[in-house]
Design a protein around this motif. Structure first.
Motif, PDB file in Angstrom:
ATOM      1  N   VAL A   1      -7.911  -5.248   9.211  1.00 39.12           N
ATOM      2  CA  VAL A   1      -7.996  -4.350   8.066  1.00 39.12           C
ATOM      3  C   VAL A   1      -8.973  -3.235   8.423  1.00 39.12           C
ATOM      4  O   VAL A   1     -10.121  -3.496   8.767  1.00 39.12           O
ATOM      5  CB  VAL A   1      -8.470  -5.100   6.805  1.00 39.12           C
ATOM      6  CG1 VAL A   1      -8.705  -4.136   5.655  1.00 39.12           C
ATOM      7  CG2 VAL A   1      -7.470  -6.178   6.420  1.00 39.12           C
ATOM      8  N   VAL A   2      -8.503  -1.990   8.347  1.00 32.89           N
ATOM      9  CA  VAL A   2      -9.383  -0.847   8.601  1.00 32.89           C
ATOM     10  C   VAL A   2      -9.753  -0.131   7.307  1.00 32.89           C
ATOM     11  O   VAL A   2     -10.681   0.671   7.285  1.00 32.89           O
ATOM     12  CB  VAL A   2      -8.779   0.143   9.621  1.00 32.89           C
ATOM     13  CG1 VAL A   2      -8.616  -0.512  10.971  1.00 32.89           C
ATOM     14  CG2 VAL A   2      -7.472   0.731   9.135  1.00 32.89           C
ATOM     15  N   GLY A   3      -9.046  -0.415   6.228  1.00 36.86           N
ATOM     16  CA  GLY A   3      -9.372   0.188   4.947  1.00 36.86           C
ATOM     17  C   GLY A   3      -8.495  -0.374   3.845  1.00 36.86           C
ATOM     18  O   GLY A   3      -7.507  -1.059   4.113  1.00 36.86           O
ATOM     19  N   TYR A   4      -8.858  -0.028   2.608  1.00 39.41           N
ATOM     20  CA  TYR A   4      -8.130  -0.565   1.455  1.00 39.41           C
ATOM     21  C   TYR A   4      -8.411   0.285   0.228  1.00 39.41           C
ATOM     22  O   TYR A   4      -9.357   1.076   0.200  1.00 39.41           O
ATOM     23  CB  TYR A   4      -8.543  -2.016   1.182  1.00 39.41           C
ATOM     24  CG  TYR A   4     -10.035  -2.165   0.999  1.00 39.41           C
ATOM     25  CD1 TYR A   4     -10.619  -2.021  -0.263  1.00 39.41           C
ATOM     26  CD2 TYR A   4     -10.862  -2.402   2.083  1.00 39.41           C
ATOM     27  CE1 TYR A   4     -11.987  -2.117  -0.424  1.00 39.41           C
ATOM     28  CE2 TYR A   4     -12.220  -2.505   1.928  1.00 39.41           C
ATOM     29  CZ  TYR A   4     -12.787  -2.360   0.670  1.00 39.41           C
ATOM     30  OH  TYR A   4     -14.142  -2.448   0.519  1.00 39.41           O
ATOM     31  N   PHE A   5      -7.567   0.108  -0.779  1.00 40.86           N
ATOM     32  CA  PHE A   5      -7.838   0.699  -2.086  1.00 40.86           C
ATOM     33  C   PHE A   5      -7.371  -0.246  -3.181  1.00 40.86           C
ATOM     34  O   PHE A   5      -6.533  -1.117  -2.956  1.00 40.86           O
ATOM     35  CB  PHE A   5      -7.178   2.082  -2.248  1.00 40.86           C
ATOM     36  CG  PHE A   5      -5.681   2.067  -2.339  1.00 40.86           C
ATOM     37  CD1 PHE A   5      -5.020   1.729  -3.526  1.00 40.86           C
ATOM     38  CD2 PHE A   5      -4.907   2.404  -1.239  1.00 40.86           C
ATOM     39  CE1 PHE A   5      -3.629   1.726  -3.602  1.00 40.86           C
ATOM     40  CE2 PHE A   5      -3.522   2.407  -1.307  1.00 40.86           C
ATOM     41  CZ  PHE A   5      -2.881   2.063  -2.492  1.00 40.86           C
ATOM     42  N   VAL A   6      -7.938  -0.045  -4.365  1.00 41.17           N
ATOM     43  CA  VAL A   6      -7.512  -0.733  -5.581  1.00 41.17           C
ATOM     44  C   VAL A   6      -7.474   0.313  -6.681  1.00 41.17           C
ATOM     45  O   VAL A   6      -8.413   1.104  -6.827  1.00 41.17           O
ATOM     46  CB  VAL A   6      -8.475  -1.877  -5.987  1.00 41.17           C
ATOM     47  CG1 VAL A   6      -8.052  -2.503  -7.316  1.00 41.17           C
ATOM     48  CG2 VAL A   6      -8.569  -2.930  -4.898  1.00 41.17           C
ATOM     49  N   ALA A   7      -6.377   0.336  -7.433  1.00 39.57           N
ATOM     50  CA  ALA A   7      -6.229   1.264  -8.555  1.00 39.57           C
ATOM     51  C   ALA A   7      -5.542   0.526  -9.690  1.00 39.57           C
ATOM     52  O   ALA A   7      -4.900  -0.510  -9.480  1.00 39.57           O
ATOM     53  CB  ALA A   7      -5.414   2.485  -8.144  1.00 39.57           C
ATOM     54  N   MET A   8      -5.668   1.068 -10.892  1.00 38.41           N
ATOM     55  CA  MET A   8      -5.011   0.455 -12.036  1.00 38.41           C
ATOM     56  C   MET A   8      -4.388   1.527 -12.917  1.00 38.41           C
ATOM     57  O   MET A   8      -4.822   2.672 -12.923  1.00 38.41           O
ATOM     58  CB  MET A   8      -5.975  -0.388 -12.857  1.00 38.41           C
ATOM     59  CG  MET A   8      -7.108   0.390 -13.477  1.00 38.41           C
ATOM     60  SD  MET A   8      -8.231  -0.645 -14.422  1.00 38.41           S
ATOM     61  CE  MET A   8      -7.421  -0.614 -15.992  1.00 38.41           C
ATOM     62  N   THR A   9      -3.339   1.141 -13.643  1.00 38.22           N
ATOM     63  CA  THR A   9      -2.684   2.027 -14.588  1.00 38.22           C
ATOM     64  C   THR A   9      -3.376   1.912 -15.935  1.00 38.22           C
ATOM     65  O   THR A   9      -3.725   0.815 -16.364  1.00 38.22           O
ATOM     66  CB  THR A   9      -1.193   1.655 -14.737  1.00 38.22           C
ATOM     67  OG1 THR A   9      -0.574   1.795 -13.461  1.00 38.22           O
ATOM     68  CG2 THR A   9      -0.493   2.539 -15.746  1.00 38.22           C
ATOM     69  N   SER A  10      -3.558   3.057 -16.568  1.00 34.55           N
ATOM     70  CA  SER A  10      -4.136   3.105 -17.905  1.00 34.55           C
ATOM     71  C   SER A  10      -3.334   4.130 -18.697  1.00 34.55           C
ATOM     72  O   SER A  10      -3.523   5.339 -18.527  1.00 34.55           O
ATOM     73  CB  SER A  10      -5.608   3.499 -17.828  1.00 34.55           C
ATOM     74  OG  SER A  10      -6.158   3.587 -19.121  1.00 34.55           O
TER      75      SER A  10
END
Length: 171
Positions: free
Chosen positions: A63-72
């Motif tokens: 793993v060289v990077g990641y993201f987390v996002a959410m819908t609102s």
């Protein structure tokens, strides 16, 4: 370099949490990533076979990077986007952000929001270069923990609120 972008899996959480610990003053815990997966939030993990070989691991890819996002509602919010220390300054953050933006557009989001530490100039530059604009500030939002090694006292830091308009609102 051979890269692969995938959704985060439960097996990724330990390494993602370790990267988070190395890169943030107030990192998410592993349980935060587990919650994100349980709630079906939008995630991405960028993997590199070459970095895996460099690190001497037996994993098929590192793993060289990641993201987390959410819908609102009609919008999405980027909660965290991080690149591991050994992979910085190679454009991986930009790749992760582009994947998130493309996915948000596909999901019909009108805007993408984020908040960022005022001192995180590299991230702010990335966001501005991608079209984000500052829309507000949260005073004293982030905690700055004391650091006995450097002598840094505890404190607080402002958060910049930024947005990217993805689609014209139809009302």
């Amino acid at each position: 370099m051979s890269l692969l972008l995938e959704h985060m899996q439960a097996d990724d959480v330990p390494v993602v949490a370790l990267i988070e610990q190395k890169q943030h003053l107030t990192p998410w815990r592993a349980s935060g990533f587990e919650d994100a997966l349980r709630h079906g939030w939008h995630t991405g993990v960028l993997r590199s076979k070459d970095m895996s070989a460099e690190s001497g691991t037996n994993l098929p890819s590192a793993v060289v990077g990641y993201f987390v996002a959410m819908t609102s509602g009609d919008d999405e919010e980027l909660l965290t986007l991080t690149v591991c220390p050994k992979a910085e300054r190679r454009g991986y953050g930009r790749q992760l952000l582009a994947a998130l933006i493309d996915g948000a557009r596909e999901r019909g989001a009108q805007k993408l929001f984020l908040e960022v530490r005022q001192s995180n100039t590299r991230a702010i530059h990335l966001y501005k270069s991608t079209g984000f604009t500052m829309v507000g500030m949260r005073k004293n939002y982030y905690v700055i923990p004391a650091d006995t090694v450097s002598g840094r006292p505890p404190g607080r830091e402002d958060a910049l609120l930024m947005q990217l308009v993805l689609q014209a609102s139809v009302r």
